[in-house]
Every structure is written in C-alpha cells, then in structure tokens.
Scaffold this motif. Structure first.
Motif, PDB file in Angstrom:
ATOM      1  N   THR A 118       0.851  -1.182   0.000  1.00 28.35           N
ATOM      2  CA  THR A 118       0.000   0.000   0.000  1.00 28.35           C
ATOM      3  C   THR A 118       0.888   1.233   0.000  1.00 28.35           C
ATOM      4  O   THR A 118       1.672   1.428   0.931  1.00 28.35           O
ATOM      5  N   PRO A 119       0.807   2.056  -1.054  1.00 31.05           N
ATOM      6  CA  PRO A 119       1.652   3.254  -1.107  1.00 31.05           C
ATOM      7  C   PRO A 119       1.339   4.225   0.024  1.00 31.05           C
ATOM      8  O   PRO A 119       0.179   4.428   0.391  1.00 31.05           O
ATOM      9  N   LYS A 120       2.401   4.817   0.583  1.00 35.85           N
ATOM     10  CA  LYS A 120       2.266   5.844   1.609  1.00 35.85           C
ATOM     11  C   LYS A 120       2.854   7.174   1.129  1.00 35.85           C
ATOM     12  O   LYS A 120       2.314   8.232   1.419  1.00 35.85           O
ATOM     13  N   PHE A 121       3.984   7.083   0.410  1.00 34.57           N
ATOM     14  CA  PHE A 121       4.636   8.293  -0.091  1.00 34.57           C
ATOM     15  C   PHE A 121       5.340   7.942  -1.393  1.00 34.57           C
ATOM     16  O   PHE A 121       5.988   6.900  -1.487  1.00 34.57           O
ATOM     17  N   VAL A 122       5.212   8.818  -2.382  1.00 33.58           N
ATOM     18  CA  VAL A 122       5.749   8.555  -3.711  1.00 33.58           C
ATOM     19  C   VAL A 122       6.575   9.749  -4.179  1.00 33.58           C
ATOM     20  O   VAL A 122       6.194  10.909  -3.956  1.00 33.58           O
ATOM     21  N   GLU A 123       7.692   9.435  -4.805  1.00 33.86           N
ATOM     22  CA  GLU A 123       8.545  10.462  -5.424  1.00 33.86           C
ATOM     23  C   GLU A 123       8.720  10.091  -6.886  1.00 33.86           C
ATOM     24  O   GLU A 123       9.165   8.982  -7.208  1.00 33.86           O
ATOM     25  N   ILE A 124       8.343  11.010  -7.767  1.00 32.71           N
ATOM     26  CA  ILE A 124       8.452  10.784  -9.210  1.00 32.71           C
ATOM     27  C   ILE A 124       9.368  11.849  -9.802  1.00 32.71           C
ATOM     28  O   ILE A 124       9.113  13.053  -9.652  1.00 32.71           O
ATOM     29  N   TRP A 125      10.433  11.406 -10.451  1.00 35.38           N
ATOM     30  CA  TRP A 125      11.309  12.308 -11.196  1.00 35.38           C
ATOM     31  C   TRP A 125      10.814  12.338 -12.631  1.00 35.38           C
ATOM     32  O   TRP A 125      10.533  11.302 -13.224  1.00 35.38           O
ATOM     33  N   ASP A 126      10.726  13.550 -13.191  1.00 35.65           N
ATOM     34  CA  ASP A 126      10.178  13.675 -14.536  1.00 35.65           C
ATOM     35  C   ASP A 126      10.781  14.891 -15.233  1.00 35.65           C
ATOM     36  O   ASP A 126      11.553  15.641 -14.627  1.00 35.65           O
ATOM     37  N   GLU A 127      10.407  15.067 -16.495  1.00 35.00           N
ATOM     38  CA  GLU A 127      10.816  16.235 -17.284  1.00 35.00           C
ATOM     39  C   GLU A 127       9.604  16.768 -18.028  1.00 35.00           C
ATOM     40  O   GLU A 127       8.717  15.999 -18.399  1.00 35.00           O
ATOM     41  N   ASP A 128       9.612  18.087 -18.286  1.00 41.26           N
ATOM     42  CA  ASP A 128       8.565  18.645 -19.133  1.00 41.26           C
ATOM     43  C   ASP A 128       9.021  18.586 -20.593  1.00 41.26           C
ATOM     44  O   ASP A 128      10.092  18.041 -20.900  1.00 41.26           O
ATOM     45  N   GLU A 129       8.225  19.166 -21.477  1.00 38.10           N
ATOM     46  CA  GLU A 129       8.534  19.096 -22.913  1.00 38.10           C
ATOM     47  C   GLU A 129       9.820  19.830 -23.290  1.00 38.10           C
ATOM     48  O   GLU A 129      10.378  19.607 -24.358  1.00 38.10           O
ATOM     49  N   HIS A 130      10.315  20.689 -22.400  1.00 40.51           N
ATOM     50  CA  HIS A 130      11.560  21.424 -22.651  1.00 40.51           C
ATOM     51  C   HIS A 130      12.747  20.786 -21.930  1.00 40.51           C
ATOM     52  O   HIS A 130      13.804  21.395 -21.831  1.00 40.51           O
ATOM     53  N   ARG A 131      12.548  19.601 -21.413  1.00 41.43           N
ATOM     54  CA  ARG A 131      13.578  18.827 -20.704  1.00 41.43           C
ATOM     55  C   ARG A 131      13.983  19.464 -19.375  1.00 41.43           C
ATOM     56  O   ARG A 131      15.072  19.239 -18.883  1.00 41.43           O
ATOM     57  N   ASN A 132      13.069  20.258 -18.805  1.00 40.59           N
ATOM     58  CA  ASN A 132      13.282  20.798 -17.462  1.00 40.59           C
ATOM     59  C   ASN A 132      12.849  19.742 -16.449  1.00 40.59           C
ATOM     60  O   ASN A 132      11.705  19.276 -16.484  1.00 40.59           O
ATOM     61  N   ALA A 133      13.757  19.378 -15.570  1.00 42.64           N
ATOM     62  CA  ALA A 133      13.474  18.315 -14.600  1.00 42.64           C
ATOM     63  C   ALA A 133      12.659  18.842 -13.424  1.00 42.64           C
ATOM     64  O   ALA A 133      12.790  20.000 -13.027  1.00 42.64           O
ATOM     65  N   PHE A 134      11.829  17.959 -12.865  1.00 43.34           N
ATOM     66  CA  PHE A 134      11.073  18.291 -11.668  1.00 43.34           C
ATOM     67  C   PHE A 134      10.733  17.008 -10.918  1.00 43.34           C
ATOM     68  O   PHE A 134      10.810  15.910 -11.461  1.00 43.34           O
ATOM     69  N   GLN A 135      10.384  17.185  -9.659  1.00 38.82           N
ATOM     70  CA  GLN A 135       9.961  16.076  -8.818  1.00 38.82           C
ATOM     71  C   GLN A 135       8.505  16.281  -8.429  1.00 38.82           C
ATOM     72  O   GLN A 135       8.093  17.403  -8.133  1.00 38.82           O
ATOM     73  N   SER A 144      -1.957  14.764  -0.371  1.00 41.65           N
ATOM     74  CA  SER A 144      -1.442  16.003  -0.931  1.00 41.65           C
ATOM     75  C   SER A 144      -0.367  15.706  -1.975  1.00 41.65           C
ATOM     76  O   SER A 144       0.209  14.624  -2.004  1.00 41.65           O
ATOM     77  N   VAL A 145      -0.125  16.702  -2.826  1.00 43.83           N
ATOM     78  CA  VAL A 145       0.879  16.603  -3.883  1.00 43.83           C
ATOM     79  C   VAL A 145       1.697  17.873  -3.895  1.00 43.83           C
ATOM     80  O   VAL A 145       1.170  18.980  -3.717  1.00 43.83           O
ATOM     81  N   GLU A 146       2.996  17.715  -4.099  1.00 43.25           N
ATOM     82  CA  GLU A 146       3.886  18.861  -4.242  1.00 43.25           C
ATOM     83  C   GLU A 146       4.764  18.625  -5.469  1.00 43.25           C
ATOM     84  O   GLU A 146       5.347  17.545  -5.605  1.00 43.25           O
ATOM     85  N   VAL A 147       4.847  19.630  -6.339  1.00 43.53           N
ATOM     86  CA  VAL A 147       5.682  19.550  -7.542  1.00 43.53           C
ATOM     87  C   VAL A 147       6.788  20.584  -7.366  1.00 43.53           C
ATOM     88  O   VAL A 147       6.521  21.764  -7.149  1.00 43.53           O
ATOM     89  N   ILE A 148       8.038  20.106  -7.453  1.00 40.43           N
ATOM     90  CA  ILE A 148       9.189  20.982  -7.209  1.00 40.43           C
ATOM     91  C   ILE A 148      10.133  20.915  -8.412  1.00 40.43           C
ATOM     92  O   ILE A 148      10.626  19.832  -8.757  1.00 40.43           O
ATOM     93  N   PRO A 149      10.390  22.067  -9.054  1.00 41.38           N
ATOM     94  CA  PRO A 149      11.370  22.081 -10.147  1.00 41.38           C
ATOM     95  C   PRO A 149      12.750  21.696  -9.627  1.00 41.38           C
ATOM     96  O   PRO A 149      13.117  22.064  -8.506  1.00 41.38           O
ATOM     97  N   TYR A 150      13.492  20.948 -10.438  1.00 41.41           N
ATOM     98  CA  TYR A 150      14.853  20.583 -10.061  1.00 41.41           C
ATOM     99  C   TYR A 150      15.797  21.520 -10.780  1.00 41.41           C
ATOM    100  O   TYR A 150      15.771  21.659 -11.983  1.00 41.41           O
ATOM    101  N   ASP A 151      16.629  22.191 -10.005  1.00 44.45           N
ATOM    102  CA  ASP A 151      17.497  23.214 -10.567  1.00 44.45           C
ATOM    103  C   ASP A 151      18.890  22.697 -10.787  1.00 44.45           C
ATOM    104  O   ASP A 151      19.501  22.118  -9.962  1.00 44.45           O
TER     105      ASP A 151
END
Length: 151
Positions: A118-135, A144-151
């Motif tokens: 049973t999931p409790k907490f999830v971290e997804i690494w991804d990129e947008d169409e411009h290859r900008n990374a975010f979590q 709740s959900v939080e989206v944080i750009p990766y710099d």
C-alpha cells in the motif's frame, strides 16, 4: 495538481506490471532485489516464497520501498496468503497474463504468497517538454501533492 491527479500519474507511469527493485530492512540490515510486480486497485502486488530471506524481513518490518525508472514508492507490505488460496484468483490471472515466464518458472503452490504494498509516499522524477526536470511528491496519508522544479 490535485491528489487524485498525482495518484493517477503514479499508476499511469507504473502501468499494469513492472519489474521493480524492492528495498527492505530489519535491524539496519538493508536488502534490495528485483520483484515482478502487478499494479491494480491502487496497490502494488508481487509473489514470493514465504521461506525466502526477503519475506522473513517483510514479516519483521513491513515498511518497504519499490523503485523503477524515476518512480519510488514507499509503503507498507502485507502478506495476503498463498497465491492458490486467493478467493477470486485475480492476482494469478493477471500474473499469467503479464508475467507468464515468471509464473511458469517459479510457481510453488505450497509456499508462494502474495505481498500487497500500500503506497504511503511517492517520489516521481520527470521532465517537461523542454527537458526541465522536476519532482512530484505524492503523500497518500495527507492526500497532498507537491511539484518541485529541479534546478
């Protein structure tokens, strides 16, 4: 992003099945190994022999993490009993469909159990169409959900 959208993102990325790395720990002894997972009903399932070291670890400490690609799922593992004793045989049916080779090679009716995570907490690494990374962090306990750009 809403919690439902975050949850949908997780299960879309995982699909119907994945080979995932499973991490578990007892008394600061950490183990990681690959398991063949089915994903349905907002949970992750795999089968294992009830006598394996990893299974004994899960019985002592059900807190686990599963990882594939850029997706990490922290959750709670629960023994759902022998595969052959599952009332509706949903796991067995899906395992045959998606993971036939593993099903055929490693089925031991007297010792194979289903583990439900049973999931409790999830971290997804991804990129947008411009290859900008975010979590994207999806917290199932606070919904709740939080989206944080990766710099």
């Amino acid at each position: 992003m809403t919690f439902e959208e975050g949850k949908d993102l997780l299960f879309k990325k995982l699909g119907d099945y994945k080979i995932m790395a499973l991490a578990s720990s007892v008394n600061d002894y950490v183990m990681v190994r690959n398991v063949s997972c089915l994903i349905y009903d907002d949970k992750i399932y795999f089968k294992t022999d009830k006598n394996f070291r990893k299974t004994q670890q899960l019985f002592e400490n059900p807190r686990v993490a599963l990882c594939v690609g850029g997706v990490q799922v922290e959750g709670i593992a629960e023994n759902k009993g022998l595969v052959v004793d599952e009332p509706d045989h949903k796991f067995e049916t899906l395992y045959k469909k998606y993971l036939w080779q593993s099903y055929n090679a490693y089925s031991h009716e007297d010792s194979e159990i289903i583990i439900e995570v049973t999931p409790k907490f999830v971290e997804i690494w991804d990129e947008d169409e411009h290859r900008n990374a975010f979590q994207t962090f999806v917290d199932f306990e606070t919904e709740s959900v939080e989206v944080i750009p990766y710099d």
